[in-house]
Motif scaffolding. Structure first.
Motif, PDB file in Angstrom:
ATOM      1  N   THR A  53     -24.476  46.112 -65.753  1.00 39.75           N
ATOM      2  CA  THR A  53     -23.626  44.962 -65.448  1.00 39.75           C
ATOM      3  C   THR A  53     -23.986  44.317 -64.117  1.00 39.75           C
ATOM      4  OG1 THR A  53     -21.832  45.939 -66.722  1.00 39.75           O
ATOM      5  CG2 THR A  53     -21.228  44.209 -65.190  1.00 39.75           C
ATOM      6  N   SER A  54     -24.073  45.089 -63.053  1.00 40.01           N
ATOM      7  CA  SER A  54     -24.346  44.504 -61.734  1.00 40.01           C
ATOM      8  C   SER A  54     -25.749  43.911 -61.669  1.00 40.01           C
ATOM      9  CB  SER A  54     -24.131  45.519 -60.612  1.00 40.01           C
ATOM     10  OG  SER A  54     -25.024  46.593 -60.728  1.00 40.01           O
ATOM     11  N   LYS A  55     -26.726  44.529 -62.329  1.00 40.50           N
ATOM     12  CA  LYS A  55     -28.082  43.971 -62.350  1.00 40.50           C
ATOM     13  C   LYS A  55     -28.089  42.619 -63.065  1.00 40.50           C
ATOM     14  CE  LYS A  55     -30.771  48.207 -62.067  1.00 40.50           C
ATOM     15  NZ  LYS A  55     -31.813  49.019 -62.692  1.00 40.50           N
ATOM     16  N   LEU A  56     -27.314  42.518 -64.113  1.00 37.99           N
ATOM     17  CA  LEU A  56     -27.235  41.263 -64.860  1.00 37.99           C
ATOM     18  C   LEU A  56     -26.561  40.172 -64.022  1.00 37.99           C
ATOM     19  CD1 LEU A  56     -27.947  40.061 -67.600  1.00 37.99           C
ATOM     20  CD2 LEU A  56     -25.783  40.902 -68.471  1.00 37.99           C
ATOM     21  N   ILE A  60     -28.557  36.753 -62.633  1.00 39.87           N
ATOM     22  CA  ILE A  60     -28.113  35.388 -62.922  1.00 39.87           C
ATOM     23  C   ILE A  60     -27.906  34.624 -61.615  1.00 39.87           C
ATOM     24  CG2 ILE A  60     -26.189  34.005 -63.819  1.00 39.87           C
ATOM     25  CD1 ILE A  60     -25.984  36.094 -66.083  1.00 39.87           C
ATOM     26  N   LYS A  61     -27.288  35.255 -60.623  1.00 32.91           N
ATOM     27  CA  LYS A  61     -27.027  34.592 -59.335  1.00 32.91           C
ATOM     28  C   LYS A  61     -28.311  34.131 -58.663  1.00 32.91           C
ATOM     29  CE  LYS A  61     -22.663  36.751 -58.007  1.00 32.91           C
ATOM     30  NZ  LYS A  61     -22.010  37.662 -57.051  1.00 32.91           N
ATOM     31  N   ARG A  62     -29.349  34.941 -58.748  1.00 33.44           N
ATOM     32  CA  ARG A  62     -30.599  34.581 -58.059  1.00 33.44           C
ATOM     33  C   ARG A  62     -31.607  33.860 -58.948  1.00 33.44           C
ATOM     34  NH1 ARG A  62     -31.962  40.017 -59.139  1.00 33.44           N
ATOM     35  NH2 ARG A  62     -34.149  40.205 -59.756  1.00 33.44           N
ATOM     36  N   PHE A  74     -34.269  46.207 -67.443  1.00 31.84           N
ATOM     37  CA  PHE A  74     -34.534  47.067 -68.587  1.00 31.84           C
ATOM     38  C   PHE A  74     -35.568  48.139 -68.331  1.00 31.84           C
ATOM     39  CE2 PHE A  74     -32.669  43.217 -70.221  1.00 31.84           C
ATOM     40  CZ  PHE A  74     -31.615  43.771 -70.887  1.00 31.84           C
ATOM     41  N   SER A  75     -35.726  48.507 -67.075  1.00 35.48           N
ATOM     42  CA  SER A  75     -36.669  49.583 -66.755  1.00 35.48           C
ATOM     43  C   SER A  75     -35.956  50.912 -66.684  1.00 35.48           C
ATOM     44  CB  SER A  75     -37.373  49.288 -65.436  1.00 35.48           C
ATOM     45  OG  SER A  75     -36.436  49.164 -64.392  1.00 35.48           O
TER      46      SER A  75
END
Length: 75
Positions: A53-56, A60-62, A74-75
């Motif tokens: 969740t936080s990676k997603l 999106i923000k950056r 997805f690593s």
């Protein structure tokens, strides 16, 4: 029931500017759909496993590229 997380633009049209990556692990009840527009991350859906969740959100923000997402989220 399964946990669900949705963010950003997830309504992909037949517009060729959009592409998706879909990962499903039916055995463990996990599903991930990641949406790109012009190769930039614009949205996603997670069902089951919420660990990305936080990676997603940060991607999106950056304005992460598809290549970055594949390598990081997805690593």
């Amino acid at each position: 029931g399964a946990e669900v997380f949705s963010i950003g633009d997830i309504c992909v049209t037949k517009d060729t500017d959009y592409s998706t990556l879909i990962f499903d692990d039916l055995k463990n009840h996990n599903y991930e759909k990641i949406v790109f527009k012009n190769e930039v991350l614009v949205g996603g859906i997670l069902i089951g496993n919420m660990s990305k969740t936080s990676k997603l959100i940060n991607g999106i923000k950056r304005g992460a590229s598809k290549e970055e997402v594949i390598g990081e989220v997805f690593s």
